[in-house]
Write a protein that holds these residues in place. Sequence first.
Motif: not given
Length: 480
Positions: A7-8, A83-86, A138-140, A312-313
């Motif tokens: 989800c976003a 992209r590295a944050s994913l 990246d839950l949200f 934030q998880f």
Amino acid sequence: MLLLSGCAVGPDYHPQSGASLGVPQQYSVAADEQPRADLTHWWTSFNDPLLTQLVGSAEATNLDVAQALTRLRQARESLVQSRASLLPSLSASGTVSRNQNLRGGTSTYTLPDGTVTSITTGNSTSFSIGADASYQADLFGGNLRSVQAARASLAASGYNYADVLITVQGEIARNYILARLYQAQLTNARNALSIQDDNLQIAQWRVQAGLVSSLDQEQARQQRAQTAATIPSLENSYNQAVSRLGVLTGQAPGALKTEMEKKEPIPQGPSDIAVGIPADTLRQRPDVRAAERDLAAATAQIGVAKAQLFPQFNIGGSIDSSANALSSLTNIITGRLFATIAQTIFDGGRQRAQVRSNEAAAQGAFYNYKQTVLSALEDVENGITALDTAEQRERDYTTALNAANNAAILSRSQYRAGLTDFTTLNQAESALLSAANSLSQARADRANALIQLYGALGGGWQSDTAPTTPLDQTTTNGKR
């Protein structure tokens, strides 16, 4: 968590319709709406080898274009960072420590109870290794939106690069036309000066013969001096145009003076251009496509800000081992696994204000997009009108020059025969020089109008692919 990570939050970007951008079905001025020819190398249509060489070299030599390319590279690396944050991050460490007693030997100590003991001192070495891993789920969709924004910004940077390239190409071509115009006007002035030298000589002879007063001689001197005074100014303007050409092609100001020294006519180009329909222009113009990608990036940034409103998880873990010998490092391994969840409770409304700020930025990006679209259509219509006007002026000045030349020939013959006064000859000669310069100016204006129209139509780049850096392997959508 895996389900939620798909989800976003925030709005999804959708392309704007032509109606929302105010795009008409056709131009309001008379235009050839036939499908357009390939405008990628429009400068070749002028059939001028030197012009083709100079404009064609802009991509490789111009420094403004080089700067735009570096900005494109920066945008590409920003996408890599986003992209590295994913992905999870992993780090490892290792240490070796050695304790050494410089004196060594055995030391004897007396304990408080009177017991005597001996301790042998020496050297010791210890080893330790460890690894840490962490991942922000990246839950949200905040990180996903950030990647979308970076991808759109990369595409916008590519289109901005193409826009700079088009601008530079047009500037090179316009300065080339200016240089040829000044050459033509210098030729006109020197031809007129040669004729005026003859007129002054004739006036002097007629004064000496007592046929006319010295007024004719003084008028002839005045006319010649005025014409001669225009030559240094034209030479200065010519040198400025040639120097500008050198700088625009990444060279010293005087680098092209030898190549430009040979006089050539003002390039004329084709008699007409098929401009197509307004929708064709919007697909071809890089500034329009850059503005559209800026809007996409601004829309994605709303989701980035909204994701900060939610928890934030983070999950992570580490393993460690230490020993006094390398062979014993795997004997005892310790590790830990952890998970954290964080939620902002109070920040004075900062994060919600950031969401509203990003929403306003997206609205502003839409207005900029629409303004860019309308300005692009305005450029095309102005270019069409400028070309039509210049062509009409060229035809009229051709007629005027022919008439002025005939009048000057007749006046010159009549003055030499004593059938007219010098004032009439002076007026005819001045009209001839003015008509010659006006026709040269009209031809330059027509060439510049063509250049303007080519630029307005977005010619000068490959519009079917998004510009990329030499090391970038992105596709037309900016995806690897």
